[in-house]
Scaffold this motif. Structure first.
Motif, PDB file in Angstrom:
ATOM      1  N   GLU A  29       0.780  -1.125   0.024  1.00  0.00           N
ATOM      2  CA  GLU A  29       0.160   0.142   0.135  1.00  0.00           C
ATOM      3  C   GLU A  29       0.815   1.286  -0.065  1.00  0.00           C
ATOM      4  O   GLU A  29       2.024   1.251   0.503  1.00  0.00           O
ATOM      5  CB  GLU A  29      -0.920  -0.101   1.133  1.00  0.00           C
ATOM      6  CG  GLU A  29      -2.209  -0.657   1.149  1.00  0.00           C
ATOM      7  CD  GLU A  29      -2.999  -0.190   2.394  1.00  0.00           C
ATOM      8  OE1 GLU A  29      -3.962   0.364   1.935  1.00  0.00           O
ATOM      9  OE2 GLU A  29      -2.939  -0.691   3.200  1.00  0.00           O
ATOM     10  N   SER A  62      -3.017   5.624  -2.318  1.00  0.00           N
ATOM     11  CA  SER A  62      -4.089   4.573  -2.667  1.00  0.00           C
ATOM     12  C   SER A  62      -5.345   5.018  -1.627  1.00  0.00           C
ATOM     13  O   SER A  62      -6.406   4.662  -1.713  1.00  0.00           O
ATOM     14  CB  SER A  62      -3.846   3.386  -2.890  1.00  0.00           C
ATOM     15  OG  SER A  62      -3.006   2.745  -2.001  1.00  0.00           O
ATOM     16  N   ALA A  96     -10.504   6.624   0.409  1.00  0.00           N
ATOM     17  CA  ALA A  96      -9.769   6.845  -0.804  1.00  0.00           C
ATOM     18  C   ALA A  96      -9.396   8.524  -1.017  1.00  0.00           C
ATOM     19  O   ALA A  96     -10.301   9.184  -0.465  1.00  0.00           O
ATOM     20  CB  ALA A  96     -10.653   6.458  -2.153  1.00  0.00           C
TER      21      ALA A  96
END
Ligand code: ADP
Ligand code: MG
Length: 253
Positions: free
Chosen positions: A34, A221, A236
């Motif tokens: 991530e 992200s 998000a």
């Protein structure tokens, strides 16, 4: 979706300085690969969260698990040794060392002091490996032309770049960056963005404290938002502007 165990898992973390409860009941999980933005107004506890996860500040309560292992009470150098590196919001540099020497010194800090026990050929090999890696990283982060200058003579932005280079000398799996582009010249900023995206493509997990929303949208992200020591949102980047609790954090609700 299939939930593989998180790379980093923080539960019930608390930290106070005297009566100032800076982090309260913080829970978060970061998955392998991530790129997570860590946001929040000034003073909301972002740097303190990085400091507690990386062992630069002791935690008062809670746990920090990295790759399934509890690291919440390990010393900072042990946490680095497990593959968690970080950069600082305001990097300070030694007065008398050159840029490349600072980068090379970071390698021995990461690899532990056993390397300092090496003698003769083995020591020269280790030094050459560190020099090669520092040379490559300084090139990647546009510092080749200043590699022999005193590190303390660098601009604020260049010190940030050197901070990233030092963090990368230990080949971390998780890199946490504290405001990597604040005060950095716009030309360098885009190079940092590209470098971080490249590191992530190679498999590195990134947690980035950043205020620049353009940067957040380009790079992250997912975003985690802190407000006065509490996590108030995980969403998000494009959902930030419509999130009640995020707006409240910034407008002071
Ligand atoms: P942010 O990075 O989100 O701007 P910080 O984590 O730096 O916020 O600071 C959060 C709060 O913790 C602030 O009130 C700050 O004054 C306090 N704080 C941070 N570090 C220390 C420290 N070492 N000693 C005392 N108070 C601290
Ligand atoms: Mg900060």
């Amino acid at each position: 979706h299939v939930s593989s165990p998180a790379l980093l898992e923080v539960s019930s973390l608390a930290k106070a300085f005297g009566g100032n409860r800076v982090l309260q009941d913080v829970h978060l999980a970061i998955g392998r690969g991530e790129i997570v933005g860590l946001l929040g107004p000034n003073g909301s506890g972002k740097s303190t969260l990085l400091n507690t996860i990386t062992g630069f500040e002791a935690i008062d309560a809670g746990s920090v698990r990295y790759a399934g292992q509890e690291i919440g009470r390990l010393a900072a150098h042990r946490i680095v040794g497990q593959g968690v590196a970080r950069t600082f919001q305001l990097p300070s540099m030694p007065q008398k060392m050159s840029v490349i020497e600072v980068a090379m010194a970071a390698a021995s800090a990461h690899h532990g002091f056993w390397e300092t026990l090496l003698r003769g050929r083995a020591a020269r090999r280790a030094e050459q490996a560190a020099r090669d890696k520092a040379t490559r990283l300084l090139d990647e982060f546009l510092l080749t032309h200043v590699r022999d200058l005193p590190a303390s003579a660098l601009s604020g932005g260049q010190k940030k770049l050197l901070g990233i280079v030092c963090a990368l000398m230990g080949d971390p799996q998780l890199l946490m960056l504290d405001e990597p582009t604040a005060g950095v010249h716009p030309n360098l900023r885009n190079d940092i963005v590209q470098a971080l995206l490249r590191l992530n493509r190679q498999g590195m997990t990134l947690v980035i404290v950043e205020h620049d929303m353009h940067f957040i949208r380009e790079v992250c992200s997912r975003c985690i938002v802190l407000d006065r020591g509490h996590i108030v949102a995980s969403c998000a980047p494009q959902e930030l502007s419509s999130n009640e609790r995020v707006l409240q954090a910034y407008l002071g609700g």
